[in-house]
Scaffold this motif. Structure first.
Motif, PDB file in Angstrom:
ATOM      1  N   GLU A  39      -2.443   6.250  11.379  1.00  0.00           N
ATOM      2  CA  GLU A  39      -3.046   5.786  10.126  1.00  0.00           C
ATOM      3  C   GLU A  39      -2.450   4.437   9.718  1.00  0.00           C
ATOM      4  OE1 GLU A  39      -4.066   9.824   7.641  1.00  0.00           O
ATOM      5  OE2 GLU A  39      -1.967   9.193   7.730  1.00  0.00           O
ATOM      6  N   TRP A  72      -5.340  -5.270   7.866  1.00  0.00           N
ATOM      7  CA  TRP A  72      -4.615  -6.411   7.295  1.00  0.00           C
ATOM      8  C   TRP A  72      -4.726  -7.619   8.226  1.00  0.00           C
ATOM      9  CZ3 TRP A  72      -2.637  -7.758   2.763  1.00  0.00           C
ATOM     10  CH2 TRP A  72      -2.372  -6.776   1.821  1.00  0.00           C
ATOM     11  N   GLY A 104       0.795  -1.218   0.000  1.00  0.00           N
ATOM     12  CA  GLY A 104       0.000   0.000   0.000  1.00  0.00           C
ATOM     13  C   GLY A 104       0.830   1.270   0.000  1.00  0.00           C
ATOM     14  N   CYS A 145      -4.322   0.732   9.328  1.00  0.00           N
ATOM     15  CA  CYS A 145      -4.194  -0.115   8.141  1.00  0.00           C
ATOM     16  C   CYS A 145      -3.674  -1.498   8.539  1.00  0.00           C
ATOM     17  CB  CYS A 145      -3.268   0.553   7.132  1.00  0.00           C
ATOM     18  SG  CYS A 145      -3.085  -0.388   5.601  1.00  0.00           S
ATOM     19  N   ARG A 146      -2.714  -1.545   9.432  1.00  0.00           N
ATOM     20  CA  ARG A 146      -2.180  -2.814   9.926  1.00  0.00           C
ATOM     21  C   ARG A 146      -3.287  -3.651  10.557  1.00  0.00           C
ATOM     22  NH1 ARG A 146      -0.395  -4.761  14.956  1.00  0.00           N
ATOM     23  NH2 ARG A 146       1.176  -6.396  14.752  1.00  0.00           N
TER      24      ARG A 146
END
Length: 67
Positions: A46, A54, A38, A50-51
């Motif tokens: 942020e 995932w 990404g 996102c982690r």
């Protein structure tokens, strides 16, 4: 297969030009098994969000197309 999802910091010339143009000298990226996935994020929060996405997808058994 167990995947490792990490957040890494990038400093200086590793920061994408678009963020450097906005005055950012630091950014964060998400790594999946050591490979960047990404975009670069302007804040650690942020990148951590996102982690978390995932990890949730991987734990839910999302197809290997994420790799």
């Amino acid at each position: 297969m167990q995947c490792r999802v990490d957040v890494a910091v990038m400093i200086g010339s590793g920061v994408p030009a678009s963020l450097r143009a906005m005055g950012q000298s630091v950014c964060w990226v998400v790594l999946l098994d050591g490979e960047r996935r990404g975009t670069a994020f302007s804040s650690r929060e942020e990148a951590q969000a996102c982690r978390a996405v995932w990890l949730a997808q991987l734990n839910a058994g999302t197809p290997d197309s994420l790799h």
